[in-house]
Design a protein around this motif. Structure first.
Motif, short mmCIF file in Angstrom:
data_model
loop_
_atom_site.label_atom_id
_atom_site.label_comp_id
_atom_site.label_asym_id
_atom_site.label_seq_id
_atom_site.Cartn_x
_atom_site.Cartn_y
_atom_site.Cartn_z
N LEU A 56 0.83 -1.21 0.00
CA LEU A 56 0.00 0.00 0.00
C LEU A 56 0.86 1.26 0.00
O LEU A 56 0.56 2.23 -0.69
N ARG A 57 1.93 1.25 0.77
CA ARG A 57 2.81 2.43 0.80
C ARG A 57 3.49 2.66 -0.54
O ARG A 57 3.68 3.80 -0.96
N ARG A 58 3.86 1.59 -1.21
CA ARG A 58 4.52 1.70 -2.51
C ARG A 58 3.53 1.86 -3.65
O ARG A 58 3.94 1.92 -4.81
N ARG A 59 2.23 1.91 -3.35
CA ARG A 59 1.17 2.03 -4.36
C ARG A 59 1.19 0.85 -5.33
O ARG A 59 0.79 1.00 -6.49
N GLN A 60 1.64 -0.31 -4.87
CA GLN A 60 1.59 -1.51 -5.69
C GLN A 60 0.20 -2.12 -5.72
O GLN A 60 -0.13 -2.88 -6.63
N VAL A 61 -0.60 -1.83 -4.71
CA VAL A 61 -1.99 -2.24 -4.66
C VAL A 61 -2.83 -0.98 -4.64
O VAL A 61 -2.65 -0.13 -3.76
N GLY A 62 -3.69 -0.81 -5.61
CA GLY A 62 -4.49 0.39 -5.72
C GLY A 62 -5.88 0.08 -6.26
O GLY A 62 -6.13 -1.00 -6.81
N GLY A 63 -6.78 1.01 -6.09
CA GLY A 63 -8.15 0.81 -6.51
C GLY A 63 -9.02 0.40 -5.34
O GLY A 63 -8.60 -0.35 -4.45
N ALA A 64 -10.26 0.89 -5.34
CA ALA A 64 -11.15 0.63 -4.21
C ALA A 64 -11.49 -0.84 -4.07
O ALA A 64 -11.45 -1.39 -2.96
N MET A 65 -11.80 -1.51 -5.17
CA MET A 65 -12.20 -2.91 -5.08
C MET A 65 -11.06 -3.84 -4.68
O MET A 65 -11.23 -4.67 -3.78
N PRO A 66 -9.87 -3.77 -5.31
CA PRO A 66 -8.77 -4.65 -4.86
C PRO A 66 -8.39 -4.43 -3.40
O PRO A 66 -8.14 -5.39 -2.67
N LEU B 264 -6.48 0.18 11.46
CA LEU B 264 -5.84 1.48 11.50
C LEU B 264 -4.44 1.42 10.88
O LEU B 264 -4.03 2.34 10.17
N LYS B 265 -3.76 0.34 11.10
CA LYS B 265 -2.42 0.18 10.52
C LYS B 265 -2.49 0.11 9.00
O LYS B 265 -1.68 0.74 8.30
N MET B 266 -3.45 -0.62 8.46
CA MET B 266 -3.59 -0.73 7.01
C MET B 266 -4.08 0.58 6.40
O MET B 266 -3.64 0.96 5.31
N GLN B 267 -4.97 1.28 7.08
CA GLN B 267 -5.47 2.54 6.55
C GLN B 267 -4.38 3.60 6.51
O GLN B 267 -4.30 4.40 5.57
N GLN B 268 -3.55 3.65 7.54
CA GLN B 268 -2.46 4.62 7.57
C GLN B 268 -1.40 4.34 6.53
O GLN B 268 -0.67 5.25 6.14
N ALA B 269 -1.31 3.10 6.05
CA ALA B 269 -0.35 2.79 4.99
C ALA B 269 -0.70 3.49 3.69
O ALA B 269 0.19 3.85 2.92
N ASN B 270 -1.98 3.71 3.43
CA ASN B 270 -2.42 4.45 2.25
C ASN B 270 -3.72 5.16 2.62
O ASN B 270 -4.81 4.64 2.41
N PRO B 271 -3.63 6.37 3.16
CA PRO B 271 -4.85 7.06 3.63
C PRO B 271 -5.82 7.43 2.52
O PRO B 271 -6.98 7.69 2.80
N VAL B 272 -5.36 7.45 1.27
CA VAL B 272 -6.24 7.85 0.18
C VAL B 272 -7.25 6.76 -0.16
O VAL B 272 -8.37 7.05 -0.57
N GLU B 273 -6.88 5.49 0.02
CA GLU B 273 -7.78 4.38 -0.28
C GLU B 273 -8.75 4.21 0.89
O GLU B 273 -8.52 3.43 1.82
#
Length: 468
Positions: free
Chosen positions: A20-30, A63-72
């Motif tokens: 998530l931090r590296r933006r390797q996983v993106g998009g709302a559904m994935p 909370l840990k996963m959300q903070q890794a990519n707050p935009v998703e």
């Protein structure tokens, strides 16, 4: 103390956060599907003695996963859905506990022993019994003397007996609590942690949630025939997979035209127009600057969304805000196609909300321009030139000198490339979701149905009654 996570699960969570931090996983559904699968693994691989420890575990992981990519925002939405499922199971367990009587006032048993009484008489008797119980458990005052018609002397005689009974019950509760603490400490010393019996129901509900996520796209697209009519002109912007499937389904029974704005700087509209044309749909591709002029010919605007906020506004791909302004000026309805996994309980001014993200400026400026600027910066060239500011999420940039003649840019040019726009709720006519169509004013009802108010802010510490 919370039970320790299995090493393999902890490693999977860390790997997902790194992606998530590296933006390797993106998009709302994935992101939503991956988050639900990880939470299911966490619940299946650990032991929790009660729902409170389970809520703390899920909230800390979420909370840990959300903070890794707050935009998703879909990550936090799935975490809140799981927390809501846990709280519902805890409430059901409390209500269906066989050790607790169905009614504590005893009115039901007394009424059932008099089958000759009518419903009105039963209701009146129940109210009298409840009033008597309420009076007997309160301190005598002028306000409750007339509640049940008791004699003052009788109440004064009952008052010392009532206080003695309450003291006895309080001592019994303290003894029971001490015995429970002693039993829990003994279990902890033996290294055994009991399992909450309702956790299997929560895991089953998460499996249903994952199945629901997989069917969201289809649930939205099958409604295309209901919202698109014959001979209509539909305007959209950029490339949206949900919008494409929605129009594909509608084209099976309707004949209509589509006007596609190119959606600079990524120009996803070019791909969208090509796919629509291959489906046999009459398609017109226009630049973004022509949206206002073409809006007068449109009957409806269809757009996708990245997230739906608590006030009914949406976070959508960049360029959607301009389209919504043109649609409102021409009184053209704006329809947003969005799954409910994108429904967020956050408001635009909440500190936890990351409203926007920035892409690399290479989508706006030529890559050769940045390459020459990079070479000049390392050669230490003293030639004055154009200063490029590469936009970053923090709003800061790298200043690089570009030789004269590299491009027709003025000195000290800033090249921001935002990814999203914010569309206000009064610009939106309808949300088409996987559960049907809703107006922006109905969003608060959906939030109450899918989330618990205590879980709106994942970073907020739990206090008081954390389950009910």
């Amino acid at each position: 103390q919370l039970p320790a996570l299995h090493f393999g699960i902890m490693e999977a969570v860390e790997e997902y956060c790194m992606q998530l931090r590296r933006r390797q996983v993106g998009g709302a559904m994935p992101c939503a599907r991956r988050t639900a699968e990880i939470l299911r693994s966490v619940l299946s691989s650990t032991r929790h003695p009660d729902p409170i420890s389970l809520i703390d575990e899920v909230r800390s992981m979420g909370l840990k996963m959300q903070q890794a990519n707050p935009v998703e925002l879909s990550i936090g939405n799935v975490v809140r859905r799981v927390l809501h499922l846990i709280r519902e199971e805890a409430r059901d367990e409390t209500m269906n506990d066989p050790q607790q009587p169905e009614r504590s006032d005893g009115g039901g048993a007394e009424a059932s022993s008099n089958p000759g009484m009518s419903e009105d008489e039963v209701a009146t008797a129940a109210r009298i019994m409840n009033s008597a119980a309420a009076v007997s458990c309160r301190t005598i005052s002028l306000s409750n003397l007339l509640d049940a018609g008791f004699d003052l002397g009788e109440l004064l005689q009952q008052q010392p007996q009532q206080k003695q009974c309450q003291a006895t019950q309080q001592h019994e509760q303290w003894d029971a609590a001490s015995e429970a603490d002693s039993w829990a400490s003994t279990k902890q010393r033996k290294g055994k942690v009991s399992q909450w019996r309702r956790k299997a129901h929560v895991i089953e509900a998460i499996n249903e949630l994952i199945d629901e996520l997989e069917n969201i796209q289809q649930s939205i697209t099958i409604q295309g025939v209901e919202h698109i009519h014959a001979k209509e002109v539909i305007l959209t912007v950029g490339h949206s997979l949900t919008t494409l499937d929605f129009l594909r389904e509608a084209s099976k029974k309707r004949d209509f035209q589509v006007v596609v704005a190119e959606g600079a700087p990524c120009y996803g509209g070019h791909t969208m127009a090509k796919k629509l044309s291959s489906l046999g749909i009459q398609t017109t591709l226009i630049p973004d600057s022509a949206v206002f002029a073409m809006m007068a010919r449109a009957n409806k605007v269809l757009v996708g969304a990245h997230a739906v906020l608590a006030n009914g506004g949406v976070i959508a791909p960049v360029g959607t805000s301009v389209v919504s302004l043109a649609a409102r000026q021409h009184r053209v309805p704006l329809v947003v196609l969005v799954g409910l996994h994108k429904l967020s309980p956050l408001f635009p001014n909440d500190p936890e909300l990351a409203l926007n993200d920035f892409r690399a400026p290479s989508d706006v400026a030529d890559l050769e321009l940045h390459a020459e600027a990079f070479c000049c910066a390392h050669r230490g060239s003293s030639t004055s030139g154009v200063v490029m500011h590469a936009a970053s999420p923090g709003g800061l940039g790298d200043k690089r000198k570009v030789p004269h003649g590299a491009d027709n840019l003025a000195p000290s040019v800033h090249v921001p490339n935002p990814e999203y726009d914010y569309v206000q709720p009064h610009y939106i006519s309808l949300f088409v979701t996987d559960l049907g169509g809703y107006t922006p004013s109905y969003v608060y009802r959906l939030l109450a149905e899918f989330y618990d108010r205590k879980d709106y802010l994942l970073s907020q510490e739990l206090s008081g009654d954390r389950v009910a």
